[in-house]
Design a protein around this motif. Sequence first.
Motif, short mmCIF file in Angstrom:
data_model
loop_
_atom_site.label_atom_id
_atom_site.label_comp_id
_atom_site.label_asym_id
_atom_site.label_seq_id
_atom_site.Cartn_x
_atom_site.Cartn_y
_atom_site.Cartn_z
N SER A 1 -23.30 17.80 20.63
CA SER A 1 -22.90 19.21 20.72
C SER A 1 -24.07 20.13 20.36
O SER A 1 -24.26 21.18 20.96
CB SER A 1 -21.73 19.50 19.79
OG SER A 1 -20.62 18.72 20.15
N THR A 2 -24.85 19.70 19.37
CA THR A 2 -26.00 20.49 18.96
C THR A 2 -26.98 20.63 20.13
O THR A 2 -27.53 21.71 20.36
CB THR A 2 -26.70 19.81 17.77
OG1 THR A 2 -25.74 19.60 16.75
CG2 THR A 2 -27.83 20.65 17.25
N THR B 1 -20.45 9.36 17.29
CA THR B 1 -20.03 10.65 16.75
C THR B 1 -21.01 11.17 15.72
O THR B 1 -21.57 10.39 14.95
CB THR B 1 -18.60 10.55 16.17
OG1 THR B 1 -18.31 11.78 15.53
CG2 THR B 1 -18.48 9.43 15.14
N1 LIG Z 1 -23.81 24.53 11.71
C1 LIG Z 1 -24.07 23.36 11.13
N2 LIG Z 1 -24.47 23.28 9.85
C2 LIG Z 1 -24.75 22.10 9.27
N3 LIG Z 1 -24.68 20.92 9.88
C3 LIG Z 1 -24.30 20.90 11.17
C4 LIG Z 1 -23.97 22.11 11.87
N4 LIG Z 1 -23.62 21.78 13.12
C5 LIG Z 1 -23.71 20.44 13.21
N5 LIG Z 1 -24.11 19.90 12.04
C6 LIG Z 1 -24.36 18.48 11.77
O1 LIG Z 1 -25.19 17.98 12.78
C7 LIG Z 1 -24.78 16.68 13.18
C8 LIG Z 1 -24.57 16.65 14.67
O2 LIG Z 1 -23.44 17.44 14.99
P1 LIG Z 1 -22.88 17.53 16.48
O3 LIG Z 1 -21.73 18.46 16.45
O4 LIG Z 1 -23.99 17.87 17.40
O5 LIG Z 1 -22.38 16.04 16.71
P2 LIG Z 1 -21.76 15.40 18.02
O6 LIG Z 1 -22.71 14.38 18.53
O7 LIG Z 1 -21.34 16.45 18.97
O8 LIG Z 1 -20.50 14.64 17.43
P3 LIG Z 1 -19.05 14.45 18.09
O9 LIG Z 1 -19.20 13.42 19.13
O10 LIG Z 1 -18.21 13.94 16.96
O11 LIG Z 1 -18.63 15.77 18.62
C9 LIG Z 1 -23.52 16.37 12.39
O12 LIG Z 1 -23.85 15.49 11.37
C10 LIG Z 1 -23.09 17.69 11.82
O13 LIG Z 1 -22.57 17.51 10.54
#
Ligand SMILES: Nc1ncnc2c1ncn2[C@@H]1O[C@H](COP(=O)(O)OP(=O)(O)OP(=O)(O)O)[C@@H](O)[C@H]1O
Lengths: 269, 320
Positions: free
Chosen positions: A50-51, A45
């Motif tokens: 998602s990014t 996580t």
């Molecule tokens: N708009 C934003 N501004 C600042 N930080 C962000 C933003 N979007 C994401 N982050 C940070 O970037 C990192 C990656 O986020 P992301 O949503 O891509 O994680 P993820 O792998 O999809 O996690 P999960 O499996 O929990 O959904 C996280 O630490 C999050 O806090």
Amino acid sequence: MAGAAIELRSVTKRFATPKGGVYTAIRDLTMEVAPGEFCAVVGPTGCGKSTTLALISGLERASAGEVLVAGEAVRGIPQGIGYVFQSDAVFPWKTVLGNVAAGPRYHGVSNWDASKQAKEWIARVGLAGFEDRYPHQLSGGMRKRVGLAQSLINNPRILLMDEPFSALDVQTRTLMENELLSLWAASSASVVFVTHDLEEAIALADRVVVMTAGPGTVKGTFAVDLPRPRNVAEIRFQPRFVQIYEAIWSQLRDEVLVSYERQKHAAAV
Amino acid sequence: MSVRSTLPRSDVSAQGGAPPFGSVGMQDGATQGLASRTAEIAALDADLSARRAQVAQRRRLIIYALRLAFTVLWLGSWELSTRLNWVDPFFVGQPSGVVQRLWTWITEGTALGPLWLQAVVTMQEAVVGFLIGAALGVVFGILLGRIEVMAEVLSPFIKGANAIPRVVLGSLFAVMFGLSLWGKAATAVVLVFFVVFFNAFQGVREVDRNLIANARILGADNRRLTTEIIIPSAMTWILASLHISFGLAIVGAVVGELFGATAGLGQLIYNAGHTFDVNGVFAGMFVLAVLALIAEGLISALENRLVKWRPSRVSGEIPI
Ligand SMILES: Nc1ncnc2c1ncn2[C@@H]1O[C@H](COP(=O)(O)OP(=O)(O)OP(=O)(O)O)[C@@H](O)[C@H]1O
Ligand SMILES: [Mg+2]
């Protein structure tokens, strides 16, 4: 490989934090998805899954590196993208029918034809009879299915899915997974499928990409050479499945542990 | 506020109805059992909605009874304390006197002419001012909410304008528009505009970014984004502001009449005040209050129509 459907070349994405600092969400990430390929992405996580999808969809721009869709650098939202969001993104002021019909209508299809298409899709995700409901009158899993129909009705060439089935019960989930596979087989779309569930990733995908703990980058990719067509409910018991699972898990486990330790540490500070 | 039957009718029955993807191998016996179960549940549902209507009815009666009790208590203590000469009715009026004054106004007319005419004049001013002010507020709120540069450039001017006590503009408008309707309507406009503007602006700013992203992915262009996502989403805020601002429109009209008018409820109230007719002041206020309540009802009806997608608070509170 020429003509990849999706290509990320040494992509880095930084976010400004509220305190005025910079947070690197993904670092130097390179990956490719071939046309018609089903690619699953797993990782702990917060590692930037998602990014990564947001970058491919053109909703976010890379801080460094290149993102290409169908060979062209992504500027704005590329044609033929479908995106099933991680959090609820159905429109609360539209009925189920209105929500599902939105895509075709935005592409210039007449209201009447859009409704007709929408009804077919609503039935396909098992929501026939709920056309006139507003989202707040549906369960979480039903809303997820509305979101699914809403994306798929546009017949996307590239389908980005962010944990689309995580809110569903196991039975419905298996049904939806099988349905997704048959739709995908008929469509020749390229799919990037983010999930926390390694079993789901292997059962569905041609290839599984493992990401490192944040800032995320690719730790390894694994080809899944299980025969198709697959039945998601049964494939888990094949010896080959178990082998692949163990290979991927040995890598993923380390990253999950790193991520977990870090969070525990951050919480303690 | 009526209780709609949008609620649970069927989360239960629906599940029996359609298995996802129809063709899941289901045994015959199971299907039969399912059919009878569905019928059973439907009967139960009908039963429940009848009970629910009963509960709602009883609740409504209780509310009305309590309102009546409150009114009796309030007016009764007022009447009594003036009758017993604890307070001087010359200064605080008297409910019976107010009723009498209303009765004369209705039967014999007021000093300015028939009562209904005064009400029509003031309502015209308020409604015209309200419509113009609200329309301007919505348009500018959405524009500035959508166009960031515009918001940044104009924000000090708007905040400044909002800070000055705008009712004094009434005197300016009286000079500009003379005794016509427009002077009063303009006073109402400046009062209504800012409230609606700030709400519309905020509403646009608060739109869920996820929904915007989804609409853009689905292919919405800028126009569609505004009409199908931004405006419906901001509508909750805008409608909330309309409730407050119709009251302000009436204030604007009445204050406008202070700076020069030949008719209107505001004028009627000032006349009463100048002749030390406290009951007349209260009677005028009463008429204003009734009109404001009617307008409020109309706005609520509009709101219910426009945002029927929202979870209904009323039915949510009634246990089954
Ligand atoms: N708009 C934003 N501004 C600042 N930080 C962000 C933003 N979007 C994401 N982050 C940070 O970037 C990192 C990656 O986020 P992301 O949503 O891509 O994680 P993820 O792998 O999809 O996690 P999960 O499996 O929990 O959904 C996280 O630490 C999050 O806090
Ligand atoms: Mg995520």
